[in-house]
Design an enzyme around this catalytic site. Structure first.
Site, PDB file in Angstrom:
ATOM      1  N   ASP A   1       0.651  -1.245  -0.002  1.00  0.00           N
ATOM      2  CA  ASP A   1       0.080  -0.015  -0.020  1.00  0.00           C
ATOM      3  C   ASP A   1       1.006   1.199   0.113  1.00  0.00           C
ATOM      4  O   ASP A   1       2.168   1.030   0.048  1.00  0.00           O
ATOM      5  CB  ASP A   1      -0.673  -0.034   1.273  1.00  0.00           C
ATOM      6  CG  ASP A   1      -1.894   0.979   1.265  1.00  0.00           C
ATOM      7  OD1 ASP A   1      -2.261   1.660   0.334  1.00  0.00           O
ATOM      8  OD2 ASP A   1      -2.353   1.451   2.585  1.00  0.00           O
TER       9      ASP A   1
ATOM     10  N   GLU B   1       2.799   5.038  -3.909  1.00  0.00           N
ATOM     11  CA  GLU B   1       2.834   6.283  -5.010  1.00  0.00           C
ATOM     12  C   GLU B   1       3.970   6.923  -5.135  1.00  0.00           C
ATOM     13  O   GLU B   1       4.334   7.044  -5.993  1.00  0.00           O
ATOM     14  CB  GLU B   1       1.513   7.356  -4.750  1.00  0.00           C
ATOM     15  CG  GLU B   1       0.246   6.492  -4.769  1.00  0.00           C
ATOM     16  CD  GLU B   1      -0.030   5.625  -3.620  1.00  0.00           C
ATOM     17  OE1 GLU B   1       0.333   5.794  -2.327  1.00  0.00           O
ATOM     18  OE2 GLU B   1      -1.042   4.633  -3.805  1.00  0.00           O
TER      19      GLU B   1
ATOM     20  N   ASP C   1      -9.229   4.298  -1.778  1.00  0.00           N
ATOM     21  CA  ASP C   1     -10.002   4.595  -0.523  1.00  0.00           C
ATOM     22  C   ASP C   1     -11.245   5.302  -1.130  1.00  0.00           C
ATOM     23  O   ASP C   1     -11.474   6.352  -1.102  1.00  0.00           O
ATOM     24  CB  ASP C   1      -9.478   5.678   0.410  1.00  0.00           C
ATOM     25  CG  ASP C   1      -8.144   4.905   0.878  1.00  0.00           C
ATOM     26  OD1 ASP C   1      -7.932   3.684   0.699  1.00  0.00           O
ATOM     27  OD2 ASP C   1      -7.220   5.491   1.468  1.00  0.00           O
TER      28      ASP C   1
HETATM   29  C1  NOJ Z   1      -4.490   3.250   2.672  1.00  0.00           C
HETATM   30  C2  NOJ Z   1      -5.115   2.311   1.875  1.00  0.00           C
HETATM   31  O1  NOJ Z   1      -5.779   2.649   0.848  1.00  0.00           O
HETATM   32  C3  NOJ Z   1      -6.290   1.401   2.809  1.00  0.00           C
HETATM   33  O2  NOJ Z   1      -7.040   0.758   2.340  1.00  0.00           O
HETATM   34  C4  NOJ Z   1      -5.711   0.979   4.169  1.00  0.00           C
HETATM   35  O3  NOJ Z   1      -6.728   0.539   5.001  1.00  0.00           O
HETATM   36  C5  NOJ Z   1      -5.066   2.004   4.625  1.00  0.00           C
HETATM   37  N1  NOJ Z   1      -3.881   2.822   4.014  1.00  0.00           N
HETATM   38  C6  NOJ Z   1      -4.316   1.849   6.217  1.00  0.00           C
HETATM   39  O4  NOJ Z   1      -3.303   1.074   5.809  1.00  0.00           O
END
Ligand code: NOJ
Length: 985
Positions: free
Chosen positions: A560, A563, A637
């Site tokens: 995660d 970017e 998200d």
């Molecule tokens: C951002 C991610 O997009 C999300 O899915 C994740 O739960 C959080 N980071 C925490 O790791």
């Protein structure tokens, strides 16, 4: 935006709570903070190039200053080379730009344009920068894996025409590149017709290197006065220099040691009204225009991988990943371009009245789509695809950037995630509850809280006391665990991972060459630089079982924030003047950065243990062209809102046609609490995401499928079972993605490229080549959906065989308890009907074949099957069958599609599958003449003499109103890996 967790609510008085609730109703819903992200006019190079485009279109006398020097042109080994000269103003000399146009065997052409001065390192960097001087020329090293073999037949045309060079290429010389010398431009033709034009509008712009005229700072000229001085100069030179040398945004200043260096080009698709691709944006499949007007955007599509908090719908704003591949489509033709550049990129899309001759062969639309591509730095490097159909494009793009990795079979089943399952007992408890409610699932996920103080490769000793036991518990039902590992490494004491990162000097550097420090989940952090081969080697070591203790063969990984997300960085990411391995500026490599990390994790899982030989699974949030080779992506998200559910369909479809089809969105929506109806609808839609995972933010209420209660839990279970039932069809679709680059879920235009009315349809999807047509209900309170049917074939409701026929829109019932899913006549769909707790437990289950007859009583289908786990399929260990129903002879056959020769691995696999049989054949749309029939004859290859012509029971059910007739052969007992025939005559 240092933290997204809003923490626990204080104890408010009842009155205050009431007041807060009222405020919530009145306040606008969660929304992206626009001020955190640049608009085009806040990104210097974008503003300059857009302004340039405006000036050019406003001028009647203007001509592009780029000319190909005819004396420089050479043609050798299917490559044309030469020098484009950029005139730099009256009396001045010209910038020399080396050009190559390479013609590939696949029929694709590649055009590159560089800058000689930078190439030779003949420039001076400002601020004593250590950055490389060349334009970034290694994007191909990361993105490309094949397809570069040059054509043998490409040839210069004998027809000499003043001012042009022409090259014939492609199969049978059908393609032609017409290179105009002055102003420089290229027309790409197929069968004598122009499909793609470079620099037609004269927007080619390669910002050549120039030295900053440093003026001694006059003491009394500060601030406003200095600005005025600059403006005065600008008026003299006619160029806006304000963002050439440094640029500030949100409190960060980019030092830009190489000055202005953008590269831009206009690319026109004459006669094409629709363009698709360039993910990731929360927008329609058929891209809207970007220069204003009713319902259109005012901003170009932006490609600059970023962690966009609470991203908005219907927007050209950038998101987490970038694939600069665009395709243009019209009836009878699909063409495209792949803009191989990893820097921040903006793309304007405009539709204009066609300049193409309306009488010319094949020109169907009177619209041209004009695009304008603008990147901050790097080479101009563009691949040109001339189709002619969508399948050619996805295949050729895949030849270049690689096809989707063949996933393990569990990876395409259902994943249960949330931020966070808080203890190992919690994980086991959730697992047990799925079993208790008989809900299938394969993978449970751990978000960042499992770690000890956000230190990756550790477990919180208080909450994850016994990870090994937890893994063993999951293993009982062949289930897996995915744990998150992010690229930021906590900068703290007593943490060997950061110590090694620092000691081995493997972190990304700041502009001064020191290890860069920023903020992310753990607080102060450093970022592994996976452009560095030594960093990859080190990273691989961290995942070995004896290093990442507590992991097991059923642990897989989630990458995660790659970017990369940097909470205190400009636009929530790294400063552009940071330095990577080889001294490339972050600016040059930004969009590739996430992929290098994802790649490294994939490689790490391959090497976890010597001889383990199992396919990795790594989910990524950031991506670039090529990421499909190593895992899956999700759309980040999203919000628990109907609009986000709706937008997920075109977004995932777009991923599919853009070469990265293993894609999905957080089911239920990440932020917020979905209503039970929304949650149910989201599962009913999520079963069609190739990557299917429920996920939720730490502040949300729990929402595992067993929680909402009756009837929602049952309805969600029903949806999950449908996904599991169709896993053989999904796996076969993945295999097509893996071998020919075909999308896993497919939009209407891809399946019906001739059906103009359906080109923009993006709210329904086909699953692989199965003919399954799904239209998820994405509106609150819906009790029906309108399904668009493109052809004259009969389409049958999946559950009750109601027939829908005739091109156009059909109303299909979709109350909450009904999943709208149709089967197009002409297909044979493989499935497994026995409900199980995980896909692993279905490995030896028998198959059902659903034969869906078309209007001439025929049908075809395929099944691909392997061990779902290892790489043995690469050594021939797989079953690939073709099923065909011949409507004239009334015979259903299973024939072999596998091309390889017999290998020991194949024999072993076939042996393991000998008992796996077809237990049911259902024929939908069964002919009336079968009425009264009670038996069919089954013949299996290799069967004993006595069993060679076996009579098997057959039942026929008459049509009932709109419900089609159907028939069933019960237990023909034919092997799934065998050749066989069933005679219905
Ligand atoms: C951002 C991610 O997009 C999300 O899915 C994740 O739960 C959080 N980071 C925490 O790791």
């Amino acid at each position: 935006m240092a933290s997204r967790s809003r923490g626990s609510a204080p104890r408010w008085t009842a009155v205050f709570l009431w007041w807060a609730a009222l405020c919530c109703l009145l306040l606008p819903a969660a929304a992206v903070k626009h001020e955190n992200f640049k608009r085009c006019d806040q990104s210097g190079f974008c503003k300059r190039n857009r302004q340039f485009a405006d000036d050019v279109s406003a001028s009647s006398s203007w001509t592009s200053p780029y000319a190909l020097d005819p004396a420089s042109i050479a043609f050798k080994n299917s490559q044309l080379s030469g020098t484009v000269l950029k005139t730099l103003g009256e009396g001045e000399h010209k910038a020399r730009l080396p050009l190559t146009v390479t013609f590939l065997e696949s029929g694709v052409a590649r055009v590159t344009l560089d800058e000689e001065k930078r190439q030779k390192g003949d420039i001076v960097l400002r601020h004593d920068s250590k950055a490389r001087k060349e334009r970034y020329n290694e994007a191909g090293k990361w993105a490309l894996v094949g397809g570069l073999k040059v054509s043998e037949g490409a040839a210069l045309s004998d027809q000499v025409e003043q001012g042009y060079t022409k090259v014939f290429y492609g199969e049978g010389g059908k393609h032609q590149a017409i290179i105009r010398h002055q102003p420089f431009g290229i027309d790409f033709q197929r069968d004598g017709e122009t499909h793609i034009r470079f620099n037609e509008r004269g927007l080619l712009n390669l910002e050549h290197w120039r030295q900053k005229a440093e003026k001694p700072k006059e003491e009394n000229k500060e601030g406003e006065e200095e600005k005025k001085e600059e403006e005065k100069q600008e008026a003299q030179t006619g160029e806006d220099e304000s963002t050439w040398w440094d640029e500030s945004f949100g409190g960060n200043t980019d030092s830009k040691p190489r000055g202005p260096e953008a590269v831009a080009l206009d690319i026109t698709f004459p006669g094409y009204e629709h363009v698709f691709g360039i993910p990731e944006h929360a927008t329609k499949l058929s891209l809207k225009t970007t220069r204003g007007g009713d319902g259109n955007y005012n901003e170009p599509y932006r490609l600059y991988n970023a962690d966009v908090f609470e991203y908005e719908m219907d927007s050209p704003m950038t998101l987490y990943g970038a694939i600069p591949f665009m395709q243009a489509h019209r009836k009878g033709s699909t063409v495209g371009v792949f803009w191989l550049n990893a820097a921040e990129t903006w793309v304007d899309v405009v539709k204009a009245k066609s300049t193409a001759n309306p009488l010319a062969l094949g020109v169907k639309s009177h619209t041209d789509t004009q695009t304008h591509w603008i990147s901050e730095s790097g080479l101009l490097d563009v691949f040109v695809f001339l189709g002619p159909n969508p399948q050619d494009l996805t295949r050729q793009y895949g030849e270049l950037t690689g096809y989707t990795a063949m996933p393990q079979s569990f990876a395409i089943a259902y994943h249960q995630c949330r931020w966070n399952y808080v203890t190992d007992e919690d994980v086991k408890d959730v697992d047990r509850k799925f079993d208790k409610f008989k809900i299938p699932y394969d993978v449970i996920w751990l978000d960042i809280e499992y770690t000890h103080e956000k230190k990756y490769f550790t477990w919180d000793p208080l909450t994850f006391v016994n990870p090994t036991k937890m893994h063993k518990h999951l293993e009982k039902r062949d289930r897996k665990l995915v744990a998150i590992i992010d690229p930021h490494i906590k900068n703290t004491d007593n943490y060997p991972v950061i110590d090694e990162l620092k000691k081995k000097d493997l972190a990304v550097k700041n502009k001064d060459g020191n290890q860069y420090e920023g903020w992310c989940w753990p607080g102060s952090s450093m970022w592994i630089d996976c452009f560095n081969p030594a960093a990859i080697t080190w990273w691989k070591g961290l995942f070995k079982y004896d290093s990442f203790k507590g992991t097991a063969p059923n642990t897989f990984i989630w990458n995660d924030m790659n970017e990369p997300s940097v909470f205190n960085g400009p636009e929530t990411t790294m400063p552009k003047d940071n330095l990577h391995f080889g001294n490339w500026e972050h600016r040059d490599v930004h969009n590739i950065n996430g992929m290098t990390f994802h790649n490294a994790t994939y490689e790490a899982l391959i090497e976890r243990k010597k001889g383990e030989h199992r396919r990795p699974f790594v989910l990524t949030r950031a991506f670039y062209s090529g990421s499909q080779r190593v895992g899956a992506m999700w759309t980040g998200d999203n919000l628990a809102e109907w609009s986000h559910l709706e937008a997920s369909i075109p977004m995932v479809l777009n991923q599919g046609i853009s070469g990265f089809p293993f894609a999905g969105a957080d089911v239920g929506g990440f932020f917020g609490n979905p209503s039970k109806e929304l949650l149910t609808r989201w599962y009913q839609a999520g079963i069609y995401y190739p990557f299917f995972r429920g996920h939720a933010h730490i502040d949300t209420r729990r929402r595992e499928p067993y929680l909402p209660g009756s009837p929602y839990t049952e309805l969600i279970t029903q949806a999950l079972r449908l996904r599991y039932q169709l896993l053989p069809a999904w796996y076969t679709a993945f295999h097509e993605a893996h071998t020919i680059g075909a999308p896993i879920i497919r939009p209407n235009f891809y399946v019906h490229p001739e059906d103009e009315r359906g080109f923009a349809v993006d709210d329904q999807l086909y699953i692989g080549s199965t003919g399954l047509l799904a239209k998820p209900a994405t509106k609150e309170g819906a009790d029906s959906v309108s399904v668009y049917i493109a052809d004259d074939q009969p389409y049958y409701d999946y559950f009750d065989y109601t027939t829908y026929q005739g091109a156009g829109h059909h109303t299909v019932p979709a109350p909450l308890e009904k999943i709208p899913l149709l089967m197009q006549g002409g297909h044979i769909i493989p499935r497994r009907d026995r409900p199980r707790r995980s896909s692993g437990l279905m490995k030896y289950d028998p198959f059902t074949l659903v034969v869906v007859l078309d209007s001439s009583n025929s049908a075809n289908g395929t099944l691909y099957l392997d061990d779902g786990e290892t790489f043995d399929y690469q050594q021939g260990a797989y079953i690939h069958r073709r099923f065909a129903f011949d409507g004239k002879r009334n015979i259903l056959t299973s024939t072999n599609l596998a091309s390889g020769s017999r290998t020991a691995k194949l024999d072993a696999f076939l042996k393991s599958m000998t008992k796996v049989r077809v237990e049911k054949v259902i024929i939908v749309g069964a002919p009336k003449e079968w009425k009264g029939k009670t038996e069919v004859v089954v013949m299996e290859e290799g069967a004993k003499e006595s069993a060679r012509r076996k009579k098997t029971a057959f039942e026929y059910y008459e049509a009932d109103g709109k419900k089609a007739a159907w028939a069933v052969v019960r237990d023909p007992k034919v092997g799934i890996g065998k050749g066989w025939k069933i005679d219905f005559a």
